[in-house]
Design an enzyme around this catalytic site. Structure first.
Site, PDB file in Angstrom:
ATOM      1  N   SER A   1      48.482  37.986  54.329  1.00 40.02           N
ATOM      2  CA  SER A   1      49.750  37.373  53.911  1.00 40.02           C
ATOM      3  C   SER A   1      50.870  38.255  54.451  1.00 40.02           C
ATOM      4  O   SER A   1      50.651  39.440  54.725  1.00 40.02           O
ATOM      5  CB  SER A   1      49.810  37.358  52.383  1.00 40.02           C
ATOM      6  OG  SER A   1      51.121  37.058  51.937  1.00 40.02           O
TER       7      SER A   1
ATOM      8  N   TYR B   1      48.927  41.907  43.901  1.00 40.52           N
ATOM      9  CA  TYR B   1      48.704  40.940  44.986  1.00 40.52           C
ATOM     10  C   TYR B   1      49.136  41.529  46.329  1.00 40.52           C
ATOM     11  O   TYR B   1      48.378  41.488  47.310  1.00 40.52           O
ATOM     12  CB  TYR B   1      49.450  39.634  44.700  1.00 40.52           C
ATOM     13  CG  TYR B   1      49.244  38.618  45.800  1.00 40.52           C
ATOM     14  CD1 TYR B   1      48.008  38.006  45.973  1.00 40.52           C
ATOM     15  CD2 TYR B   1      50.270  38.297  46.680  1.00 40.52           C
ATOM     16  CE1 TYR B   1      47.794  37.093  47.001  1.00 40.52           C
ATOM     17  CE2 TYR B   1      50.071  37.375  47.702  1.00 40.52           C
ATOM     18  CZ  TYR B   1      48.833  36.783  47.866  1.00 40.52           C
ATOM     19  OH  TYR B   1      48.628  35.888  48.886  1.00 40.52           O
TER      20      TYR B   1
HETATM   21  N1  LIG Z   1      49.989  29.681  49.382  1.00 39.29           N
HETATM   22  C1  LIG Z   1      50.665  30.723  49.836  1.00 39.29           C
HETATM   23  O1  LIG Z   1      51.902  30.788  49.747  1.00 39.29           O
HETATM   24  C2  LIG Z   1      49.921  31.824  50.539  1.00 39.29           C
HETATM   25  C3  LIG Z   1      50.639  32.685  51.382  1.00 39.29           C
HETATM   26  C4  LIG Z   1      49.977  33.719  52.030  1.00 39.29           C
HETATM   27  C5  LIG Z   1      48.623  33.886  51.839  1.00 39.29           C
HETATM   28  N2  LIG Z   1      47.940  33.041  50.990  1.00 39.29           N
HETATM   29  C6  LIG Z   1      46.499  33.275  50.801  1.00 39.29           C
HETATM   30  O2  LIG Z   1      45.803  32.124  51.230  1.00 39.29           O
HETATM   31  C7  LIG Z   1      44.516  32.099  50.602  1.00 39.29           C
HETATM   32  C8  LIG Z   1      44.244  30.694  50.094  1.00 39.29           C
HETATM   33  O3  LIG Z   1      45.176  30.402  49.063  1.00 39.29           O
HETATM   34  P1  LIG Z   1      45.881  28.983  48.920  1.00 39.29           P
HETATM   35  O4  LIG Z   1      47.323  29.188  49.152  1.00 39.29           O
HETATM   36  O5  LIG Z   1      45.157  27.960  49.685  1.00 39.29           O
HETATM   37  O6  LIG Z   1      45.730  28.771  47.338  1.00 39.29           O
HETATM   38  P2  LIG Z   1      44.858  27.753  46.461  1.00 39.29           P
HETATM   39  O7  LIG Z   1      45.198  26.340  46.793  1.00 39.29           O
HETATM   40  O8  LIG Z   1      45.036  28.209  45.059  1.00 39.29           O
HETATM   41  O9  LIG Z   1      43.355  28.032  46.946  1.00 39.29           O
HETATM   42  C9  LIG Z   1      42.691  29.208  46.593  1.00 39.29           C
HETATM   43  C10 LIG Z   1      41.206  29.039  46.865  1.00 39.29           C
HETATM   44  O10 LIG Z   1      40.547  30.262  46.501  1.00 39.29           O
HETATM   45  C11 LIG Z   1      39.451  29.942  45.638  1.00 39.29           C
HETATM   46  N3  LIG Z   1      39.199  30.992  44.672  1.00 39.29           N
HETATM   47  C12 LIG Z   1      40.082  31.583  43.833  1.00 39.29           C
HETATM   48  N4  LIG Z   1      39.442  32.438  43.014  1.00 39.29           N
HETATM   49  C13 LIG Z   1      38.119  32.374  43.348  1.00 39.29           C
HETATM   50  C14 LIG Z   1      36.940  32.994  42.849  1.00 39.29           C
HETATM   51  N5  LIG Z   1      36.982  33.855  41.808  1.00 39.29           N
HETATM   52  N6  LIG Z   1      35.760  32.708  43.425  1.00 39.29           N
HETATM   53  C15 LIG Z   1      35.691  31.816  44.449  1.00 39.29           C
HETATM   54  N7  LIG Z   1      36.762  31.185  44.960  1.00 39.29           N
HETATM   55  C16 LIG Z   1      37.965  31.459  44.406  1.00 39.29           C
HETATM   56  C17 LIG Z   1      39.876  28.662  44.930  1.00 39.29           C
HETATM   57  O11 LIG Z   1      38.730  27.918  44.521  1.00 39.29           O
HETATM   58  P3  LIG Z   1      38.204  27.726  43.006  1.00 39.29           P
HETATM   59  O12 LIG Z   1      39.351  27.814  42.089  1.00 39.29           O
HETATM   60  O13 LIG Z   1      37.529  26.378  43.056  1.00 39.29           O
HETATM   61  O14 LIG Z   1      37.214  28.826  42.818  1.00 39.29           O
HETATM   62  C18 LIG Z   1      40.596  27.922  46.041  1.00 39.29           C
HETATM   63  O15 LIG Z   1      39.676  27.205  46.828  1.00 39.29           O
HETATM   64  C19 LIG Z   1      44.561  33.174  49.531  1.00 39.29           C
HETATM   65  O16 LIG Z   1      43.867  34.316  49.977  1.00 39.29           O
HETATM   66  C20 LIG Z   1      46.045  33.475  49.380  1.00 39.29           C
HETATM   67  O17 LIG Z   1      46.277  34.780  48.916  1.00 39.29           O
HETATM   68  C21 LIG Z   1      48.546  32.022  50.362  1.00 39.29           C
END
Ligand SMILES: NC(=O)c1ccc[n+]([C@@H]2O[C@H](COP(=O)([O-])OP(=O)(O)OC[C@H]3O[C@@H](n4cnc5c(N)ncnc54)[C@H](OP(=O)(O)O)[C@@H]3O)[C@@H](O)[C@H]2O)c1
Length: 257
Positions: free
Chosen positions: A138, A151
């Site tokens: 990120s 985070y």
């Molecule tokens: N959205 C943003 O603004 C942003 C920006 C920069 C980086 N990111 C990064 O992008 C990645 C994906 O996030 P996203 O934005 O797509 O958010 P999201 O829609 O909340 O998706 C997060 C995913 O991670 C899984 N997850 C969370 N906790 C878990 C656990 N204990 N075991 C297994 N799976 C788990 C969730 O699945 P389940 O809940 O079904 O387990 C879900 O599939 C993350 O690493 C996040 O830090 C996001």
């Protein structure tokens, strides 16, 4: 790469991971998809009838989960060619006021599981002389982030670890890419409790589909740091020379709700 390489995507039940799985499927990859939400994973598999999809429900916060995922792939005779460490979550608030167990779980999911999966699957990749690892970092990984302290620190780990590993693997046929997006419209902000923060209110928020496309291309090129926009690339450069107190102050303002 084989005719139909296999991409393992963690956190494929929503957001960036779900769209990454769709892109890899479209690009003739078979899939292993991992998350806790089994129903959502099966719904995604149903959406991709011409792709062989192995669904592995797992809580990556559990210490044994990465080894179980690796064992399940071995048992199914699945060789993973692309490892996508995407699963992750955040939290918003003053560190001492946040739930300690959730903060520790965040490190387990965002850092430890990523590290374990990389070790388990990376060895086979190096032995075969080919493979790709995509770690989702990120822009938060470029600086300390008051009010999202754990985070930001967890993503700093992802960026640093990916950069170092990429050097260690130079010449082996295995590449490491670290995707560093800014705000993306997924379930992340609601889950982290910062949907109302200045960061998500005032900055341009990307779609998970465009970020997944960008990440796929960068991974295929073997590009190390994949930062989606010119502004974010400039931000990355400026953070290296700006005084740390200024950098912390800006992050604190953006993270406050
Ligand atoms: N959205 C943003 O603004 C942003 C920006 C920069 C980086 N990111 C990064 O992008 C990645 C994906 O996030 P996203 O934005 O797509 O958010 P999201 O829609 O909340 O998706 C997060 C995913 O991670 C899984 N997850 C969370 N906790 C878990 C656990 N204990 N075991 C297994 N799976 C788990 C969730 O699945 P389940 O809940 O079904 O387990 C879900 O599939 C993350 O690493 C996040 O830090 C996001």
């Amino acid at each position: 790469m084989p005719d139909r390489p296999v991409a393992l995507v963690t956190g494929a039940s929503s957001g960036i991971g779900k769209d990454l799985a769709r892109v890899f499927a479209r690009e003739n990859h078979d899939l292993v998809i991992v998350a806790r939400g089994e129903e959502r994973l099966r719904a995604l598999a149903g959406e991709l009838p011409s792709t062989k999809v192995t669904v592995i429900p797992a809580d990556l916060g559990a210490p044994g989960a990465p080894a179980e995922i690796f064992a399940a792939c071995e048992a199914a005779g699945v060789t993973v060619d692309v490892l996508v460490n995407n699963a992750g979550f955040g939290s918003n608030g003053a560190f001492l006021d946040l739930d300690l167990e959730r903060e520790a779980q965040m490190v387990d999911v965002n850092c430890t599981a990523l590290l374990r999966l990389t070790h388990l699957f990376g060895k086979g990749m190096r032995a075969r002389g080919r493979g790709k690892i995509l770690n989702v970092g990120s822009t938060a990984g470029f600086q300390p982030g008051p009010f999202m302290a754990t985070y930001y620190a967890s993503k700093a780990f992802v960026v640093s670890f990916s950069e170092a590993l990429s050097d260690e693997l130079a010449g082996t046929g295995v590449t490491v890419t670290c995707l560093c997006p800014g705000p993306v419209a997924t379930e992340f902000a609601d889950r982290a409790g910062n949907a109302r923060s200045k960061l998500f209110q005032s900055t341009k928020v990307a779609s998970s589909a465009e970020i997944a496309e960008f990440a796929y291309q960068a991974t295929m090129r073997g590009q190390l740091l994949a930062i989606p926009t010119l502004m974010q690339r400039l931000q990355f450069q400026s953070l290296r020379v700006a005084p740390r107190s200024v950098v912390r102050g800006i992050a604190a303002r953006l993270n406050r709700s």
